[in-house]
Design a protein around this motif. Structure first.
Motif, PDB file in Angstrom:
ATOM      1  N   GLY A  40       0.816  -1.208   0.000  1.00  0.00           N
ATOM      2  CA  GLY A  40       0.000   0.000   0.000  1.00  0.00           C
ATOM      3  C   GLY A  40       0.851   1.260   0.000  1.00  0.00           C
ATOM      4  N   VAL A  41       1.953   1.248   0.753  1.00  0.00           N
ATOM      5  CA  VAL A  41       2.864   2.393   0.763  1.00  0.00           C
ATOM      6  C   VAL A  41       3.490   2.586  -0.616  1.00  0.00           C
ATOM      7  CG1 VAL A  41       4.994   3.312   1.753  1.00  0.00           C
ATOM      8  CG2 VAL A  41       3.324   2.178   3.226  1.00  0.00           C
ATOM      9  N   SER A  42       3.797   1.497  -1.303  1.00  0.00           N
ATOM     10  CA  SER A  42       4.357   1.591  -2.654  1.00  0.00           C
ATOM     11  C   SER A  42       3.344   2.202  -3.629  1.00  0.00           C
ATOM     12  CB  SER A  42       4.788   0.210  -3.139  1.00  0.00           C
ATOM     13  OG  SER A  42       5.824  -0.312  -2.328  1.00  0.00           O
ATOM     14  N   VAL A  43       2.079   1.888  -3.442  1.00  0.00           N
ATOM     15  CA  VAL A  43       1.037   2.512  -4.273  1.00  0.00           C
ATOM     16  C   VAL A  43       0.962   4.008  -3.984  1.00  0.00           C
ATOM     17  CG1 VAL A  43      -1.440   2.599  -4.741  1.00  0.00           C
ATOM     18  CG2 VAL A  43      -0.298   0.391  -4.486  1.00  0.00           C
ATOM     19  N   VAL A  44       1.083   4.376  -2.713  1.00  0.00           N
ATOM     20  CA  VAL A  44       1.104   5.798  -2.353  1.00  0.00           C
ATOM     21  C   VAL A  44       2.293   6.489  -3.014  1.00  0.00           C
ATOM     22  CG1 VAL A  44       1.354   7.433  -0.445  1.00  0.00           C
ATOM     23  CG2 VAL A  44      -0.125   5.432  -0.190  1.00  0.00           C
ATOM     24  N   GLN A  45       3.413   5.786  -3.108  1.00  0.00           N
ATOM     25  CA  GLN A  45       4.587   6.350  -3.778  1.00  0.00           C
ATOM     26  C   GLN A  45       4.281   6.694  -5.231  1.00  0.00           C
ATOM     27  OE1 GLN A  45       8.456   4.245  -3.485  1.00  0.00           O
ATOM     28  NE2 GLN A  45       8.545   4.428  -5.706  1.00  0.00           N
ATOM     29  N   ILE A  46       3.551   5.819  -5.907  1.00  0.00           N
ATOM     30  CA  ILE A  46       3.169   6.095  -7.302  1.00  0.00           C
ATOM     31  C   ILE A  46       2.330   7.358  -7.373  1.00  0.00           C
ATOM     32  CG2 ILE A  46       1.951   5.204  -9.321  1.00  0.00           C
ATOM     33  CD1 ILE A  46       2.519   2.379  -8.293  1.00  0.00           C
ATOM     34  N   LEU A  47       1.329   7.467  -6.507  1.00  0.00           N
ATOM     35  CA  LEU A  47       0.457   8.647  -6.498  1.00  0.00           C
ATOM     36  C   LEU A  47       1.241   9.903  -6.124  1.00  0.00           C
ATOM     37  CD1 LEU A  47      -2.659   7.079  -4.729  1.00  0.00           C
ATOM     38  CD2 LEU A  47      -2.280   7.392  -7.188  1.00  0.00           C
TER      39      LEU A  47
END
Length: 230
Positions: A164-171
């Motif tokens: 989930g943190v990696s997805v936040v990184q994309i955003l």
């Protein structure tokens, strides 16, 4: 820097022996702890040209996607029944490698590049110390809460959190970070000064643009026909 610590890559480096414990490797706990850090060291050399060859934002988005996939592989392994894990130890090893790859080759170099580029000249030394302090603080919190996190949701749930943190990184790379590839420090500073001035004085800027300058008045006067003046 919080995303840098919590994206999964640093977790795998710090607790490699725990993550790789179910993997069928003929290594003791000390050797298991060295597997991923050595792999990260080998990867860091060929990754040097990446940041300069491609845009930072593109690389951060790719890194977030790759890290999400790696965290998903590790999480999937730990959600399997314990009886099936013995034959699928390669999954956790593959997931660890996939997570560490973007962390070492992309996220680390770009994070420190942004820290050097975006900090003002007058406060760069202080800012660099604050960046290092924030990384160490986030790492301390990560290690402090990880036993409780593992007890509560298991390593599978923990790596769902990292995904989930990696997805936040994309955003974060899409909506919050500027592209500074190929720009000098002076250009970056002028860029942000321009953004700040436009954001702070939007009305005055428009009014100032609408009022003709002295040179423009002289040009208009010179261009006015004599008959019109008479």
């Amino acid at each position: 820097m919080v995303l840098f610590v919590w994206g999964g890559g640093q977790t795998v480096v710090l607790i490699t022996a725990i993550v790789l414990d179910p993997a069928d490797l003929s290594l003791d706990s000390y050797q298991r702890a060295l597997v991923v850090p050595v792999f990260a060291l080998l990867l860091s050399v060929p990754s040097i040209p990446l940041v300069e060859r491609f845009g930072r934002l593109t690389l951060l988005r790719v890194a977030g996607a790759v890290s999400t996939a790696g965290c998903g592989i590790i999480a999937a392994f730990y959600f399997l029944p314990s009886g099936e894990r013995a034959h699928l130890g390669w999954m956790v090893m593959l997931g660890a490698v996939v997570v560490v790859l973007p962390y070492v080759c992309i996220v680390g170099p770009i994070s420190f590049s942004y820290a050097n580029e975006l900090l003002p000249n007058k406060t760069r030394a202080l800012g660099a110390n604050m960046v290092i302090m924030s990384i160490n603080f986030s790492t301390f919190i990560l290690l402090k809460v990880y036993p409780d996190l593992q007890a509560a949701v298991g390593l599978g749930g923990a790596f769902v959190l990292h995904a989930g943190v990696s997805v936040v990184q994309i955003l974060f790379a899409i909506f919050c970070l500027p592209e500074t590839r190929g720009m000098t420090l002076e250009q970056i500073q002028h860029l942000f000064k321009g953004v700040e001035s436009r954001a702070a004085l939007p009305v005055y800027a428009e009014e100032e643009a609408a009022v003709p300058t002295e040179d423009e008045n002289e040009e208009q006067g010179a261009a006015t026909p004599v008959a019109a003046i008479n």
